[in-house]
Design a protein around this motif. Structure first.
Motif, mmCIF file in Angstrom:
data_model
loop_
_atom_site.group_PDB
_atom_site.id
_atom_site.type_symbol
_atom_site.label_atom_id
_atom_site.label_comp_id
_atom_site.label_asym_id
_atom_site.label_seq_id
_atom_site.Cartn_x
_atom_site.Cartn_y
_atom_site.Cartn_z
ATOM 1 N N UNK A 241 3.542 10.399 6.604
ATOM 2 C CA UNK A 241 4.846 9.811 6.150
ATOM 3 C C UNK A 241 4.931 8.597 4.998
ATOM 4 N N UNK A 242 3.812 7.936 4.877
ATOM 5 C CA UNK A 242 3.778 6.865 3.964
ATOM 6 C C UNK A 242 2.441 6.108 3.613
ATOM 7 N N UNK A 243 1.853 5.727 2.644
ATOM 8 C CA UNK A 243 0.777 5.107 2.429
ATOM 9 C C UNK A 243 1.150 4.024 1.627
ATOM 10 N N UNK A 244 0.471 2.774 1.780
ATOM 11 C CA UNK A 244 1.058 1.444 1.178
ATOM 12 C C UNK A 244 -0.463 0.834 0.945
ATOM 13 N N UNK A 245 -0.679 0.152 -0.324
ATOM 14 C CA UNK A 245 -1.701 -0.713 -0.590
ATOM 15 C C UNK A 245 -1.152 -2.259 -0.543
ATOM 16 N N UNK A 246 -1.761 -2.972 0.336
ATOM 17 C CA UNK A 246 -1.022 -4.386 0.543
ATOM 18 C C UNK A 246 -1.817 -5.137 -0.553
ATOM 19 N N UNK A 247 -1.235 -5.042 -1.473
ATOM 20 C CA UNK A 247 -1.737 -6.017 -2.885
ATOM 21 C C UNK A 247 -1.704 -7.485 -2.511
ATOM 22 N N UNK A 248 -0.800 -8.113 -1.711
ATOM 23 C CA UNK A 248 -0.628 -9.319 -1.651
ATOM 24 C C UNK A 248 -2.043 -10.046 -0.828
ATOM 25 N N UNK A 249 -2.596 -9.111 -0.198
ATOM 26 C CA UNK A 249 -3.806 -9.775 0.555
ATOM 27 C C UNK A 249 -4.907 -10.229 -0.486
#
Length: 267
Positions: A241-249
């Protein structure tokens, strides 16, 4: 009864060196499962205590000193663990485990595919030859998949034009050569597997998970590549239902050059 499972993948580039940001990520995002690559840590020195203190009691690892290494951490039980050796190299590049989801078990394969060196010619570069051989063995093996399965990890290839900042300038650079891109697609289709990340980001949009340390200001330059992937077998695709790249890391203190990616499955 519904179930919700979050799975993260992250090339951490030394789990002991970057333990503080692993702990920060776990405390902030609380994934059910975290798959790490390039842990660069022999099994005896893995930071079990710190990660279990963070709430991840179930840990399966395959590590070696200074190079490679993968680890899967989970809040849920992990069973049926396997560690496959590819190309008879003795490298620690895979760990597979089963995690409970929606009343049954879901197999998670955690991979770290060889980078392949600098010269994209298998006749002069043994590292590139090894990468191609690894992909061939991976294709044959995953092609026999007959159960719900998710493949995650640093696959060290950006397969599509919008997975790099410039396909024209990188077409002769290892990780985005036409041969590698074709071979990775062969592996994905062998499952067959669905590219979960591209279900949420259209093909015409840029999508990166890696930014080089060489850039003075990686964020401003934004010359990235998508080297990290999440694939699922077709019956699982509607459950993502969702995929996120945690760019802030990528901007945290003493970061990896990769950003974590989190997929959410619901059933």
């Amino acid at each position: 009864m519904t179930d919700r499972l979050t799975i993260a993948t992250w090339n951490i580039n030394s789990v002991r060196l970057r333990l503080p940001i692993v702990e920060r990520f776990l405390n902030t995002y609380q994934p059910d499962v975290l798959c790490l690559q390039e842990t660069k840590c022999p099994d005896a020195n893995f930071p079990f205590a710190a990660l279990r203190k963070a709430g991840y009691q179930n840990i399966e690892i395959s590590g070696q000193k200074g190079y490679h290494g993968v680890a899967t951490l989970s809040k849920r039980p992990l069973t049926g663990t396997q560690r496959r050796e590819f190309c008879e190299k003795g490298d620690c590049r895979h760990v597979g485990t089963d995690v409970p989801f929606a009343g049954r078990h879901l197999r998670i394969h955690n991979f770290y595919v060889p980078a392949g060196g600098d010269e994209p010619d298998p006749h002069v570069n043994e590292k590139f030859r090894h990468k191609l051989d690894f992909l061939t063995e991976m294709e044959d093996w995953l092609g026999a998949t007959t159960f719900p399965c998710i493949v995650v990890g640093d696959l060290n290839i950006a397969p599509y034009e919008q997975d790099v900042w410039s396909t024209k300038q990188l077409s002769r650079v290892v990780s985005h050569t036409p041969l590698e891109r074709e071979r990775l697609e062969d592996v994905r289709k062998a499952g067959p597997f669905v590219d979960a990340m591209r279900r949420f980001v259209p093909m015409e949009e840029k999508l990166y998970t890696w930014w080089s340390y060489r850039a003075k200001d990686w964020e401003a330059a934004n010359k990235g590549r998508r080297l990290d992937h999440i694939w699922v077998t077709p019956p699982l695709a509607p459950k993502v239902t969702d995929v996120q790249v945690i760019r802030e890391a990528r901007g945290w203190e003493r970061p990896s050059d990769h950003a974590p990616v989190i997929a959410t499955l619901e059933s």
